[in-house]
Design a protein around this motif. Structure first.
Motif, PDB file in Angstrom:
ATOM      1  N   ASP A  24      53.869  43.967  53.261  1.00  0.00           N
ATOM      2  CA  ASP A  24      53.901  43.425  51.896  1.00  0.00           C
ATOM      3  C   ASP A  24      53.316  42.021  51.863  1.00  0.00           C
ATOM      4  OD1 ASP A  24      55.109  45.705  50.957  1.00  0.00           O
ATOM      5  OD2 ASP A  24      57.140  44.859  50.964  1.00  0.00           O
ATOM      6  N   PHE A  25      53.666  41.223  52.864  1.00  0.00           N
ATOM      7  CA  PHE A  25      53.143  39.864  52.941  1.00  0.00           C
ATOM      8  C   PHE A  25      51.623  39.877  53.083  1.00  0.00           C
ATOM      9  CE2 PHE A  25      51.667  36.390  55.661  1.00  0.00           C
ATOM     10  CZ  PHE A  25      52.000  35.309  54.860  1.00  0.00           C
ATOM     11  N   ILE A  26      51.113  40.726  53.956  1.00  0.00           N
ATOM     12  CA  ILE A  26      49.671  40.811  54.177  1.00  0.00           C
ATOM     13  C   ILE A  26      48.971  41.303  52.914  1.00  0.00           C
ATOM     14  CG2 ILE A  26      47.866  42.008  55.487  1.00  0.00           C
ATOM     15  CD1 ILE A  26      49.279  39.823  57.045  1.00  0.00           C
ATOM     16  N   ALA A  27      49.554  42.258  52.199  1.00  0.00           N
ATOM     17  CA  ALA A  27      48.953  42.769  50.963  1.00  0.00           C
ATOM     18  C   ALA A  27      48.876  41.675  49.904  1.00  0.00           C
ATOM     19  CB  ALA A  27      49.747  43.966  50.441  1.00  0.00           C
ATOM     20  N   ARG A  28      49.957  40.907  49.736  1.00  0.00           N
ATOM     21  CA  ARG A  28      49.942  39.809  48.763  1.00  0.00           C
ATOM     22  C   ARG A  28      48.942  38.731  49.171  1.00  0.00           C
ATOM     23  NH1 ARG A  28      55.482  40.040  49.274  1.00  0.00           N
ATOM     24  NH2 ARG A  28      55.507  37.955  50.182  1.00  0.00           N
ATOM     25  N   ASP A  34      41.425  37.546  47.774  1.00  0.00           N
ATOM     26  CA  ASP A  34      40.399  38.184  46.947  1.00  0.00           C
ATOM     27  C   ASP A  34      40.222  37.443  45.630  1.00  0.00           C
ATOM     28  OD1 ASP A  34      40.027  40.101  48.907  1.00  0.00           O
ATOM     29  OD2 ASP A  34      41.265  41.621  47.914  1.00  0.00           O
ATOM     30  N   THR A  35      41.326  37.007  45.041  1.00  0.00           N
ATOM     31  CA  THR A  35      41.267  36.253  43.789  1.00  0.00           C
ATOM     32  C   THR A  35      40.541  34.924  44.004  1.00  0.00           C
ATOM     33  OG1 THR A  35      43.339  37.255  43.060  1.00  0.00           O
ATOM     34  CG2 THR A  35      42.647  35.245  41.938  1.00  0.00           C
ATOM     35  N   ILE A  36      40.838  34.250  45.096  1.00  0.00           N
ATOM     36  CA  ILE A  36      40.181  32.979  45.397  1.00  0.00           C
ATOM     37  C   ILE A  36      38.685  33.193  45.596  1.00  0.00           C
ATOM     38  CG2 ILE A  36      39.974  31.180  47.163  1.00  0.00           C
ATOM     39  CD1 ILE A  36      43.046  31.423  47.479  1.00  0.00           C
ATOM     40  N   GLU A  37      38.311  34.257  46.278  1.00  0.00           N
ATOM     41  CA  GLU A  37      36.888  34.552  46.500  1.00  0.00           C
ATOM     42  C   GLU A  37      36.182  34.843  45.172  1.00  0.00           C
ATOM     43  OE1 GLU A  37      33.299  35.045  48.347  1.00  0.00           O
ATOM     44  OE2 GLU A  37      35.132  34.169  49.121  1.00  0.00           O
ATOM     45  N   MET A  38      36.856  35.558  44.275  1.00  0.00           N
ATOM     46  CA  MET A  38      36.272  35.856  42.971  1.00  0.00           C
ATOM     47  C   MET A  38      36.041  34.560  42.182  1.00  0.00           C
ATOM     48  SD  MET A  38      37.689  38.421  39.982  1.00  0.00           S
ATOM     49  CE  MET A  38      39.162  37.451  39.737  1.00  0.00           C
ATOM     50  N   VAL A  39      36.994  33.653  42.208  1.00  0.00           N
ATOM     51  CA  VAL A  39      36.853  32.371  41.507  1.00  0.00           C
ATOM     52  C   VAL A  39      35.730  31.554  42.136  1.00  0.00           C
ATOM     53  CG1 VAL A  39      38.007  30.160  41.056  1.00  0.00           C
ATOM     54  CG2 VAL A  39      39.218  32.307  40.666  1.00  0.00           C
ATOM     55  N   ARG A  40      35.630  31.567  43.459  1.00  0.00           N
ATOM     56  CA  ARG A  40      34.572  30.831  44.152  1.00  0.00           C
ATOM     57  C   ARG A  40      33.189  31.366  43.756  1.00  0.00           C
ATOM     58  NH1 ARG A  40      31.103  31.082  47.908  1.00  0.00           N
ATOM     59  NH2 ARG A  40      31.605  33.193  48.514  1.00  0.00           N
ATOM     60  N   GLN A  41      33.045  32.675  43.696  1.00  0.00           N
ATOM     61  CA  GLN A  41      31.770  33.273  43.291  1.00  0.00           C
ATOM     62  C   GLN A  41      31.444  32.951  41.839  1.00  0.00           C
ATOM     63  OE1 GLN A  41      32.056  37.435  44.201  1.00  0.00           O
ATOM     64  NE2 GLN A  41      31.811  37.109  46.396  1.00  0.00           N
ATOM     65  N   TYR A  42      32.453  32.971  40.984  1.00  0.00           N
ATOM     66  CA  TYR A  42      32.237  32.633  39.567  1.00  0.00           C
ATOM     67  C   TYR A  42      31.769  31.187  39.435  1.00  0.00           C
ATOM     68  CZ  TYR A  42      33.205  31.621  34.691  1.00  0.00           C
ATOM     69  OH  TYR A  42      33.090  31.213  33.381  1.00  0.00           O
ATOM     70  N   ASN A  43      32.390  30.284  40.172  1.00  0.00           N
ATOM     71  CA  ASN A  43      31.994  28.872  40.120  1.00  0.00           C
ATOM     72  C   ASN A  43      30.578  28.672  40.638  1.00  0.00           C
ATOM     73  OD1 ASN A  43      34.322  27.924  38.949  1.00  0.00           O
ATOM     74  ND2 ASN A  43      35.307  27.445  40.891  1.00  0.00           N
ATOM     75  N   ALA A  44      30.196  29.399  41.681  1.00  0.00           N
ATOM     76  CA  ALA A  44      28.837  29.297  42.217  1.00  0.00           C
ATOM     77  C   ALA A  44      27.826  29.778  41.178  1.00  0.00           C
ATOM     78  CB  ALA A  44      28.722  30.104  43.506  1.00  0.00           C
ATOM     79  N   GLU A  45      28.126  30.874  40.502  1.00  0.00           N
ATOM     80  CA  GLU A  45      27.232  31.396  39.459  1.00  0.00           C
ATOM     81  C   GLU A  45      27.144  30.415  38.291  1.00  0.00           C
ATOM     82  OE1 GLU A  45      24.651  33.761  37.325  1.00  0.00           O
ATOM     83  OE2 GLU A  45      25.227  33.883  39.434  1.00  0.00           O
ATOM     84  N   LEU A  46      28.246  29.838  37.920  1.00  0.00           N
ATOM     85  CA  LEU A  46      28.267  28.865  36.829  1.00  0.00           C
ATOM     86  C   LEU A  46      27.441  27.633  37.181  1.00  0.00           C
ATOM     87  CD1 LEU A  46      29.604  28.639  34.040  1.00  0.00           C
ATOM     88  CD2 LEU A  46      31.483  27.444  35.135  1.00  0.00           C
TER      89      LEU A  46
END
Length: 77
Positions: A24-28, A34-46
């Protein structure tokens, strides 16, 4: 010193946190990463879009400056 230890033991005596399983810990953790990576990619695109917008605005300003400089004798008359 003993008094402080007794107070701390009493304070934390009823503290029994629920420990989740390792999976459960590893899944969270993976979900948060994954959320942090998505935000990082969004910021790079912006950032990329902003650079393009600034370059277009600078180019348009330069072109308008050249055009108005060439038209200055006509405007003055």
């Amino acid at each position: 010193m003993t008094m402080d230890n007794d107070n701390l033991k009493e304070l934390f005596g009823n503290f029994n946190p629920d420990l989740s399983s390792g999976s459960d810990f590893i899944a969270r953790l993976q979900q948060r990463m994954d959320t942090i990576e998505m935000v990082r990619q969004y910021n790079a695109e912006l950032r990329r879009r902003n650079r393009i917008a600034v370059m277009i605005a600078a180019l348009a300003g330069f072109i308008m400056g050249v055009v108005l400089t060439l038209l200055m004798p006509l405007i003055g008359d």
